[in-house]
Scaffold this motif. Sequence first.
Motif, short mmCIF file in Angstrom:
data_model
loop_
_atom_site.label_atom_id
_atom_site.label_comp_id
_atom_site.label_asym_id
_atom_site.label_seq_id
_atom_site.Cartn_x
_atom_site.Cartn_y
_atom_site.Cartn_z
N VAL A 88 0.69 -1.02 0.14
CA VAL A 88 0.02 0.00 0.01
C VAL A 88 1.07 1.33 -0.02
CG1 VAL A 88 -1.94 1.24 1.38
CG2 VAL A 88 -1.86 -1.29 1.16
N LEU A 89 0.59 2.16 -1.00
CA LEU A 89 1.48 3.40 -1.09
C LEU A 89 0.65 4.40 -0.29
CD1 LEU A 89 2.31 3.44 -4.85
CD2 LEU A 89 3.88 3.03 -2.78
N ILE A 90 1.29 5.04 0.74
CA ILE A 90 0.39 6.19 1.39
C ILE A 90 1.30 7.50 1.18
CG2 ILE A 90 -0.16 6.74 4.03
CD1 ILE A 90 0.00 3.85 4.55
N PRO A 91 0.64 8.18 0.55
CA PRO A 91 0.87 9.74 0.41
C PRO A 91 1.26 10.29 1.58
CG PRO A 91 -0.87 9.14 -1.12
CD PRO A 91 -0.91 8.20 -0.19
N GLY A 92 2.02 11.41 1.71
CA GLY A 92 2.28 12.11 3.02
C GLY A 92 1.18 12.87 3.16
N GLU A 93 0.91 13.42 4.51
CA GLU A 93 0.05 14.19 4.85
C GLU A 93 0.21 15.69 4.51
OE1 GLU A 93 -0.79 14.03 9.20
OE2 GLU A 93 -0.54 11.52 9.06
N GLY A 94 1.33 16.08 4.04
CA GLY A 94 1.53 17.30 3.58
C GLY A 94 0.92 17.70 2.21
N PHE A 95 0.81 18.61 1.88
CA PHE A 95 0.30 18.91 0.47
C PHE A 95 1.17 18.73 -0.78
CE2 PHE A 95 -0.92 21.90 -3.17
CZ PHE A 95 -2.33 21.51 -3.29
N GLU A 96 0.78 17.52 -1.50
CA GLU A 96 1.62 17.07 -2.75
C GLU A 96 2.74 16.53 -2.37
OE1 GLU A 96 1.86 19.91 -5.83
OE2 GLU A 96 -0.22 19.49 -6.68
N GLU A 97 2.75 15.77 -1.05
CA GLU A 97 3.91 15.02 -0.48
C GLU A 97 3.67 13.54 -0.78
OE1 GLU A 97 4.67 14.05 4.00
OE2 GLU A 97 5.47 15.91 3.73
N PHE A 98 4.47 13.31 -2.10
CA PHE A 98 4.20 11.90 -2.56
C PHE A 98 5.24 10.87 -2.16
CE2 PHE A 98 2.88 14.97 -5.93
CZ PHE A 98 1.38 14.57 -6.18
N THR A 99 4.70 9.62 -1.84
CA THR A 99 5.70 8.73 -1.60
C THR A 99 7.08 8.41 -2.59
OG1 THR A 99 3.69 7.43 -0.79
CG2 THR A 99 5.84 6.34 -0.82
N ASP A 100 8.15 8.25 -2.04
CA ASP A 100 9.38 7.85 -2.77
C ASP A 100 9.33 6.44 -2.88
OD1 ASP A 100 10.48 10.39 -3.09
OD2 ASP A 100 11.56 10.18 -1.20
#
Length: 134
Positions: free
Chosen positions: A108-120
Amino acid sequence: MISIPSLTQTQLALLRAAKKYSGKTVRLCYETPITNPRKPPIKHPPFIQKLVDFDLIEVESRQVLSGPSLLEKDSWYEYCADLKLPSIRAWELWREEFIARQKEAPHVLIPGEGFEEFTDVWIQEINFHATQPQ
């Protein structure tokens, strides 16, 4: 007698693409989570390796890079395409939906909570073609 392996829907889709462009090279990009930033994956994931093992496809080249998830970026940009100015609230709603849609995914990819904080992630690209099984 020819043995026909059981394949998943994803494997069948890859095989169909390779057969559709028979004689040509097909490019595929996929993402895997970064578990160790110093060690990129050296093997194909099982869904691709099974096709190679059954001699259904041949991988011509492979490249591994790290960077922000293209899957997340594409999904986010599609989600906010009709929004004039995407907000943090829109990000939060999209993030919740994005995570919920992955309930059956192996990772599961979980994007960051910050705006447009994408998973590396590790972004892997392979070029392959269909083979004729023996």
